[in-house]
Design a protein around this motif. Sequence first.
Motif, PDB file in Angstrom:
ATOM      1  N   ARG A  74       0.836  -1.208   0.000  1.00 26.79           N
ATOM      2  CA  ARG A  74       0.000   0.000   0.000  1.00 26.79           C
ATOM      3  C   ARG A  74       0.868   1.255   0.000  1.00 26.79           C
ATOM      4  NH1 ARG A  74      -4.099  -2.516   4.312  1.00 26.79           N
ATOM      5  NH2 ARG A  74      -5.367  -3.718   2.845  1.00 26.79           N
ATOM      6  N   ALA A  75       1.990   1.214   0.702  1.00 27.20           N
ATOM      7  CA  ALA A  75       2.916   2.345   0.712  1.00 27.20           C
ATOM      8  C   ALA A  75       3.534   2.547  -0.665  1.00 27.20           C
ATOM      9  CB  ALA A  75       4.009   2.129   1.761  1.00 27.20           C
ATOM     10  N   VAL A  76       3.872   1.465  -1.342  1.00 27.74           N
ATOM     11  CA  VAL A  76       4.415   1.556  -2.704  1.00 27.74           C
ATOM     12  C   VAL A  76       3.356   2.144  -3.637  1.00 27.74           C
ATOM     13  CG1 VAL A  76       5.226   0.204  -4.690  1.00 27.74           C
ATOM     14  CG2 VAL A  76       6.089  -0.315  -2.392  1.00 27.74           C
ATOM     15  N   CYS A  77       2.123   1.680  -3.515  1.00 30.57           N
ATOM     16  CA  CYS A  77       1.027   2.204  -4.348  1.00 30.57           C
ATOM     17  C   CYS A  77       0.841   3.703  -4.118  1.00 30.57           C
ATOM     18  CB  CYS A  77      -0.276   1.468  -4.053  1.00 30.57           C
ATOM     19  SG  CYS A  77      -0.295  -0.251  -4.589  1.00 30.57           S
ATOM     20  N   ALA A  78       0.931   4.131  -2.871  1.00 30.06           N
ATOM     21  CA  ALA A  78       0.766   5.554  -2.548  1.00 30.06           C
ATOM     22  C   ALA A  78       1.925   6.384  -3.089  1.00 30.06           C
ATOM     23  CB  ALA A  78       0.646   5.737  -1.043  1.00 30.06           C
ATOM     24  N   ALA A  79       3.117   5.821  -3.067  1.00 35.76           N
ATOM     25  CA  ALA A  79       4.298   6.547  -3.531  1.00 35.76           C
ATOM     26  C   ALA A  79       4.370   6.627  -5.059  1.00 35.76           C
ATOM     27  CB  ALA A  79       5.566   5.890  -2.992  1.00 35.76           C
ATOM     28  N   ARG A  91       2.208   4.657 -11.555  1.00 36.18           N
ATOM     29  CA  ARG A  91       2.862   3.452 -12.074  1.00 36.18           C
ATOM     30  C   ARG A  91       2.109   2.178 -11.762  1.00 36.18           C
ATOM     31  NH1 ARG A  91       8.967   3.390 -13.200  1.00 36.18           N
ATOM     32  NH2 ARG A  91       8.266   1.402 -13.958  1.00 36.18           N
ATOM     33  N   VAL A  92       1.409   2.149 -10.624  1.00 45.32           N
ATOM     34  CA  VAL A  92       0.725   0.931 -10.205  1.00 45.32           C
ATOM     35  C   VAL A  92      -0.678   0.895 -10.820  1.00 45.32           C
ATOM     36  CG1 VAL A  92      -0.063  -0.448  -8.263  1.00 45.32           C
ATOM     37  CG2 VAL A  92       2.004   0.928  -8.037  1.00 45.32           C
ATOM     38  N   PRO A  93      -0.930  -0.080 -11.699  1.00 44.82           N
ATOM     39  CA  PRO A  93      -2.262  -0.139 -12.307  1.00 44.82           C
ATOM     40  C   PRO A  93      -3.318  -0.543 -11.274  1.00 44.82           C
ATOM     41  CG  PRO A  93      -0.919  -2.003 -12.992  1.00 44.82           C
ATOM     42  CD  PRO A  93      -0.041  -1.119 -12.179  1.00 44.82           C
ATOM     43  N   ALA A  94      -4.530  -0.152 -11.534  1.00 43.50           N
ATOM     44  CA  ALA A  94      -5.643  -0.435 -10.622  1.00 43.50           C
ATOM     45  C   ALA A  94      -5.805  -1.931 -10.356  1.00 43.50           C
ATOM     46  CB  ALA A  94      -6.938   0.153 -11.177  1.00 43.50           C
ATOM     47  N   THR A  95      -5.477  -2.740 -11.316  1.00 39.74           N
ATOM     48  CA  THR A  95      -5.623  -4.195 -11.156  1.00 39.74           C
ATOM     49  C   THR A  95      -4.654  -4.768 -10.130  1.00 39.74           C
ATOM     50  OG1 THR A  95      -4.115  -4.575 -13.015  1.00 39.74           O
ATOM     51  CG2 THR A  95      -6.486  -4.548 -13.498  1.00 39.74           C
ATOM     52  N   LEU A  96      -3.595  -4.037  -9.796  1.00 39.00           N
ATOM     53  CA  LEU A  96      -2.616  -4.519  -8.825  1.00 39.00           C
ATOM     54  C   LEU A  96      -2.715  -3.832  -7.468  1.00 39.00           C
ATOM     55  CD1 LEU A  96       0.588  -4.916 -11.021  1.00 39.00           C
ATOM     56  CD2 LEU A  96      -0.972  -6.693 -10.226  1.00 39.00           C
ATOM     57  N   ARG A  97      -3.645  -2.936  -7.331  1.00 38.87           N
ATOM     58  CA  ARG A  97      -3.794  -2.221  -6.046  1.00 38.87           C
ATOM     59  C   ARG A  97      -4.505  -3.035  -5.006  1.00 38.87           C
ATOM     60  NH1 ARG A  97      -2.814   3.471  -6.341  1.00 38.87           N
ATOM     61  NH2 ARG A  97      -2.035   3.848  -8.395  1.00 38.87           N
TER      62      ARG A  97
END
Length: 66
Positions: free
Chosen positions: A51-56, A60-66
């Motif tokens: 979740r921290a990587v997604c926020a940062a 880059r992080v597609p919705a399918t991987l969140r």
Amino acid sequence: MRLTDFWQRMDAVFGAGYAPSIATDQVLTTLGGKTVREALDSGVATVTIWRAVCAAYPDRVPATLR
């Protein structure tokens, strides 16, 4: 989230060559000023780290991987 799932997502988002660099070099404020590796080593849950990587890296992080 299992550790293998976490690393698969990191590789999918950043590439197998760049993901380890992100994990080692990028300090994330949402992890208390730790890198991904430091957070993993200190026992932070992989889902929290993801979740921290997604926020940062929201672009880059597609919705399918969140």
